[in-house]
Scaffold this motif. Structure first.
Motif, PDB file in Angstrom:
ATOM      1  N   ASP A   1       6.634   1.450  -4.508  1.00  0.00           N
ATOM      2  CA  ASP A   1       5.924   0.480  -5.518  1.00  0.00           C
ATOM      3  C   ASP A   1       6.500   0.692  -6.816  1.00  0.00           C
ATOM      4  OD1 ASP A   1       5.727   3.468  -6.487  1.00  0.00           O
ATOM      5  OD2 ASP A   1       3.505   3.196  -7.003  1.00  0.00           O
ATOM      6  N   LEU A   2       7.857   1.147  -6.847  1.00  0.00           N
ATOM      7  CA  LEU A   2       8.641   0.913  -8.251  1.00  0.00           C
ATOM      8  C   LEU A   2      10.138   0.660  -7.764  1.00  0.00           C
ATOM      9  CD1 LEU A   2       7.203   3.900 -10.374  1.00  0.00           C
ATOM     10  CD2 LEU A   2       6.748   1.326 -10.517  1.00  0.00           C
ATOM     11  N   LEU A   3      10.401  -0.122  -6.765  1.00  0.00           N
ATOM     12  CA  LEU A   3      11.871  -0.469  -6.182  1.00  0.00           C
ATOM     13  C   LEU A   3      12.448  -1.405  -7.052  1.00  0.00           C
ATOM     14  CD1 LEU A   3      11.092  -0.725  -2.403  1.00  0.00           C
ATOM     15  CD2 LEU A   3      12.228   1.240  -3.421  1.00  0.00           C
ATOM     16  N   ALA A   4      13.650  -1.028  -7.347  1.00  0.00           N
ATOM     17  CA  ALA A   4      14.526  -1.769  -7.961  1.00  0.00           C
ATOM     18  C   ALA A   4      15.572  -2.936  -7.111  1.00  0.00           C
ATOM     19  CB  ALA A   4      15.695  -1.135  -8.836  1.00  0.00           C
ATOM     20  N   SER A   5      15.465  -2.374  -5.713  1.00  0.00           N
ATOM     21  CA  SER A   5      16.348  -3.195  -4.847  1.00  0.00           C
ATOM     22  C   SER A   5      16.033  -2.833  -3.343  1.00  0.00           C
ATOM     23  CB  SER A   5      18.086  -2.964  -5.046  1.00  0.00           C
ATOM     24  OG  SER A   5      18.398  -1.786  -4.319  1.00  0.00           O
ATOM     25  N   VAL A   6      15.988  -3.706  -2.562  1.00  0.00           N
ATOM     26  CA  VAL A   6      15.972  -3.475  -1.086  1.00  0.00           C
ATOM     27  C   VAL A   6      16.823  -4.127  -0.350  1.00  0.00           C
ATOM     28  CG1 VAL A   6      14.245  -3.917   0.814  1.00  0.00           C
ATOM     29  CG2 VAL A   6      13.194  -3.334  -1.391  1.00  0.00           C
ATOM     30  N   ASP A   7      17.532  -3.608   0.446  1.00  0.00           N
ATOM     31  CA  ASP A   7      18.761  -4.421   1.052  1.00  0.00           C
ATOM     32  C   ASP A   7      19.037  -3.784   2.621  1.00  0.00           C
ATOM     33  OD1 ASP A   7      20.222  -5.808  -0.976  1.00  0.00           O
ATOM     34  OD2 ASP A   7      20.984  -3.882  -1.936  1.00  0.00           O
ATOM     35  N   LEU A   8      18.825  -4.938   3.392  1.00  0.00           N
ATOM     36  CA  LEU A   8      19.116  -4.600   4.752  1.00  0.00           C
ATOM     37  C   LEU A   8      20.727  -4.909   4.952  1.00  0.00           C
ATOM     38  CD1 LEU A   8      17.739  -3.749   7.521  1.00  0.00           C
ATOM     39  CD2 LEU A   8      17.382  -6.407   7.843  1.00  0.00           C
ATOM     40  N   LEU A   9      21.279  -3.735   5.311  1.00  0.00           N
ATOM     41  CA  LEU A   9      22.742  -3.593   5.539  1.00  0.00           C
ATOM     42  C   LEU A   9      22.852  -3.998   6.974  1.00  0.00           C
ATOM     43  CD1 LEU A   9      23.431  -0.534   3.513  1.00  0.00           C
ATOM     44  CD2 LEU A   9      23.418  -2.724   2.750  1.00  0.00           C
ATOM     45  N   ALA A  10      23.823  -4.880   7.453  1.00  0.00           N
ATOM     46  CA  ALA A  10      23.962  -5.182   8.970  1.00  0.00           C
ATOM     47  C   ALA A  10      25.374  -4.233   9.099  1.00  0.00           C
ATOM     48  CB  ALA A  10      24.493  -6.630   8.973  1.00  0.00           C
ATOM     49  N   GLY A  11      25.509  -4.259  10.386  1.00  0.00           N
ATOM     50  CA  GLY A  11      26.651  -3.590  10.952  1.00  0.00           C
ATOM     51  C   GLY A  11      26.202  -3.029  12.467  1.00  0.00           C
TER      52      GLY A  11
END
Length: 172
Positions: A88-98
């Motif tokens: 509920d206090l996220l600064a970033s959300v990244d879906l890393l491909a690979g």
């Protein structure tokens, strides 16, 4: 009763089976190697200890991460350490491909968690709680470009669900 109240917490349901499999493989390998040594006349306590150490090393590699979610919190428990992030206090959300996709979550307190997003596909209650936390972060404005990150993650989860449905119905 509301859905949030019903889902006070969730954890990945496949963890116990994965842990049993890891234990089985890690125990079976040394037993087989000790048996091969005995059949070949090469058995010794030193070699047995070597095979047991190899089994323990294999267990440390195969041991699954236990994932737990509660409203606003996602926690992973590995073999040696525990990590958590405030969803509920996220600064970033990244879906890393690979080769193996990874979801990287960082909260405003600096906590960082990297997880396989397929855990959420196989366990909808986990996905529900994490999704709710991410939406709360987006509504609070703590994630720059949060809507795009959430959309990418939702598309990934939806795509995996579609693949599972097609596979189970024999279309893939």
């Amino acid at each position: 009763m509301s859905a949030t109240r019903l889902l006070a917490h969730a954890e990945n349901r496949e963890w116990a089976g994965s842990a049993r499999s890891a234990l089985g493989v890690a125990a079976l390998l040394p037993l087989l190697l000790i048996g091969v040594d005995a059949a070949g006349g090469q058995s010794s306590p030193r070699r047995a200890l070597l095979w047991i150490a190899l089994g323990l090393l294999l267990l440390s590699v195969l041991w699954p991460t236990r994932v737990r979610a509660a409203p606003g919190l996602l926690t992973t428990h590995g073999l040696l350490r525990e990590r958590h992030v405030r969803t509920d206090l996220l600064a970033s959300v990244d879906l890393l491909a690979g080769i193996s996709p990874r979801l990287l979550l960082v909260d405003i307190e600096g906590n960082r968690l990297e997880i396989d997003p397929r855990v959420f596909v196989s366990d909808p209650p986990l996905w529900y709680l994490v999704n709710q936390g991410i939406r709360t972060s987006v509504s609070r404005g703590t994630i720059p470009g949060g809507r795009q990150s959430l959309q990418r993650l939702s598309h990934f989860a939806d795509g995996e669900n579609v693949r599972l449905i097609f596979k189970s119905s024999g279309l893939l």
